[in-house]
Motif scaffolding. Structure first.
Motif, PDB file in Angstrom:
ATOM      1  N   THR A  73       0.845  -1.198   0.000  1.00 18.58           N
ATOM      2  CA  THR A  73       0.000   0.000   0.000  1.00 18.58           C
ATOM      3  C   THR A  73       0.878   1.244   0.000  1.00 18.58           C
ATOM      4  O   THR A  73       1.888   1.299   0.701  1.00 18.58           O
ATOM      5  CB  THR A  73      -0.917   0.014   1.240  1.00 18.58           C
ATOM      6  N   VAL A  74       0.479   2.246  -0.766  1.00 15.07           N
ATOM      7  CA  VAL A  74       1.130   3.552  -0.734  1.00 15.07           C
ATOM      8  C   VAL A  74       0.051   4.586  -0.398  1.00 15.07           C
ATOM      9  O   VAL A  74      -1.003   4.618  -1.036  1.00 15.07           O
ATOM     10  CB  VAL A  74       1.788   3.921  -2.075  1.00 15.07           C
ATOM     11  N   ASN A  93       4.583   6.198   1.885  1.00 17.94           N
ATOM     12  CA  ASN A  93       3.684   7.344   1.735  1.00 17.94           C
ATOM     13  C   ASN A  93       4.377   8.486   1.025  1.00 17.94           C
ATOM     14  O   ASN A  93       5.609   8.592   1.015  1.00 17.94           O
ATOM     15  CB  ASN A  93       3.144   7.790   3.095  1.00 17.94           C
ATOM     16  N   ILE A  94       3.570   9.344   0.427  1.00 11.00           N
ATOM     17  CA  ILE A  94       4.041  10.511  -0.312  1.00 11.00           C
ATOM     18  C   ILE A  94       3.336  11.742   0.240  1.00 11.00           C
ATOM     19  O   ILE A  94       2.125  11.729   0.447  1.00 11.00           O
ATOM     20  CB  ILE A  94       3.730  10.385  -1.814  1.00 11.00           C
ATOM     21  N   ALA A 105      -2.055  10.734  -6.672  1.00 12.23           N
ATOM     22  CA  ALA A 105      -2.496   9.349  -6.535  1.00 12.23           C
ATOM     23  C   ALA A 105      -2.849   8.735  -7.883  1.00 12.23           C
ATOM     24  O   ALA A 105      -2.621   7.541  -8.105  1.00 12.23           O
ATOM     25  CB  ALA A 105      -3.696   9.273  -5.592  1.00 12.23           C
ATOM     26  N   THR A 106      -3.397   9.549  -8.787  1.00 16.65           N
ATOM     27  CA  THR A 106      -3.739   9.056 -10.115  1.00 16.65           C
ATOM     28  C   THR A 106      -2.497   8.558 -10.853  1.00 16.65           C
ATOM     29  O   THR A 106      -2.460   7.429 -11.359  1.00 16.65           O
ATOM     30  CB  THR A 106      -4.415  10.160 -10.946  1.00 16.65           C
ATOM     31  N   GLY A 107      -1.471   9.402 -10.909  1.00 14.78           N
ATOM     32  CA  GLY A 107      -0.237   9.006 -11.580  1.00 14.78           C
ATOM     33  C   GLY A 107       0.443   7.844 -10.890  1.00 14.78           C
ATOM     34  O   GLY A 107       0.979   6.937 -11.545  1.00 14.78           O
ATOM     35  N   LEU A 108       0.410   7.855  -9.562  1.00 18.38           N
ATOM     36  CA  LEU A 108       1.043   6.786  -8.793  1.00 18.38           C
ATOM     37  C   LEU A 108       0.371   5.446  -9.056  1.00 18.38           C
ATOM     38  O   LEU A 108       1.047   4.432  -9.290  1.00 18.38           O
ATOM     39  CB  LEU A 108       0.984   7.123  -7.304  1.00 18.38           C
ATOM     40  N   ASP A 122      -2.206  -1.135  -3.672  1.00 19.06           N
ATOM     41  CA  ASP A 122      -3.300  -0.244  -3.285  1.00 19.06           C
ATOM     42  C   ASP A 122      -2.778   1.167  -3.053  1.00 19.06           C
ATOM     43  O   ASP A 122      -1.709   1.349  -2.461  1.00 19.06           O
ATOM     44  CB  ASP A 122      -3.970  -0.747  -2.006  1.00 19.06           C
ATOM     45  N   VAL A 123      -3.538   2.156  -3.491  1.00 18.85           N
ATOM     46  CA  VAL A 123      -3.221   3.557  -3.241  1.00 18.85           C
ATOM     47  C   VAL A 123      -4.374   4.165  -2.447  1.00 18.85           C
ATOM     48  O   VAL A 123      -5.544   3.974  -2.786  1.00 18.85           O
ATOM     49  CB  VAL A 123      -3.014   4.334  -4.556  1.00 18.85           C
TER      50      VAL A 123
END
Length: 294
Positions: A73-74, A93-94, A105-108, A122-123
């Motif tokens: 998970t990020v 995490n970012i 989150a979309t790009g990740l 999972d994001v």
């Protein structure tokens, strides 16, 4: 979790004990992990720098214990009180700029799918009401319009708690705050309803007072986001300092606000596609239980 994370033998003698405990007895890779692991296993968040009694710390702990796959998970955070906790959690995490967390989150999410095509990643976005409904509303909505498959969690304390108590779109009408002395002049933005109308397949509004309910909702939201579409959770985490409560009164404030007829009475929306997915999971779990007893 020794199968996934190991400490280099050259560094074992200098690692902090809480890190050693996390590696040796943490809940990573446990299929039945949940909030009841508190006190019996090392938590994914051992300490935090939030105010004493802060309901956000309660919600954070419950969420960390409920993520179904923490090792893959990020989490994407944003500026605010939550950004004080992210450095202390044992999940990748970012920290994004204020309001652009759903764009990050979309790009990740898309990049992880390319980088790890054979592994579920999972994001989860976690931000306050200012970042979600005010400054970041455009990027929040656009991710839902595009049906991006990740979960957005809003810690709704109904004002800008991190910067002195300014008015937010989720503040109650008429509420007075230190930096909003004339009172809110319009109703609380109905973001759960907007989320539903913007394409989210699962939406829930709640407080963090019931850990078992938080666990159920978080797991459902993450799993639905994996396979069906975007999910949104709005959790009331009142800033006890800004609303004039004592450090031990946060839990009661949440319980009061989730009473029948109150603004945070638990409610959820599940799309037909998401309900079909959940029904399938329930049938699979039932079959596994029967097989285990025969």
């Amino acid at each position: 979790m020794a199968n996934r994370i190991q400490i280099n033998k050259e560094f074992v003698d200098i690692m902090p004990q809480d890190y050693l405990d996390l590696v040796e007895t943490g809940t990573f890779e446990s299929p039945n992990r949940g909030w009841k692991d508190f006190g019996t296993a090392t938590e994914l968040i051992a300490e935090h720098s939030l105010c004493a009694g802060c309901p956000e710390s309660i919600a954070f702990r419950h969420i960390m214990a409920s993520i179904p796959n923490p090792e893959d998970t990020v989490m994407v955070g944003s500026t605010g009180c939550t950004s004080l906790v992210f450095p202390m959690i044992a999940v990748h995490n970012i920290h994004s700029l204020f309001g652009n967390q759903n764009a990050i989150a979309t790009g990740l999410k898309r990049a992880l799918a390319v980088r790890f095509p054979d592994r579920v990643k999972d994001v989860i976005v976690l931000a306050g009401d200012g970042a979600t409904v005010d400054i970041g509303l455009d990027m929040t909505l656009q991710s839902w319009f595009r049906k991006e498959r990740f979960t957005t969690i809003c810690f709704d304390n109904e004002l800008y708690a991190n910067t002195g108590g300014q008015e937010s779109g989720l503040m109650q009408k008429g509420f007075l705050a230190k930096m909003a002395p004339v009172g809110k002049r319009f109703d609380k933005v109905r973001l759960p309803e907007i989320a539903r109308e913007s394409g989210c397949d699962y939406v829930a509004i709640m407080t963090a007072s019931k850990p078992s309910l938080v666990e159920k909702v978080i797991k459902q939201a993450v799993l639905i986001a994996r396979e069906v579409g975007p999910t949104y959770i709005q959790i009331y985490t009142p800033c006890i300092l800004e609303i004039g409560k004592q450090s031990m009164e946060g839990l009661q404030e949440m319980r009061t606000s989730e009473a029948p007829g109150e603004r945070f009475k638990f409610r959820e929306f599940i799309s037909p596609e998401a309900q079909s997915f959940l029904d399938g999971l329930a049938e699979k779990k039932k079959a596994e239980k029967i097989a285990a007893t025969t």
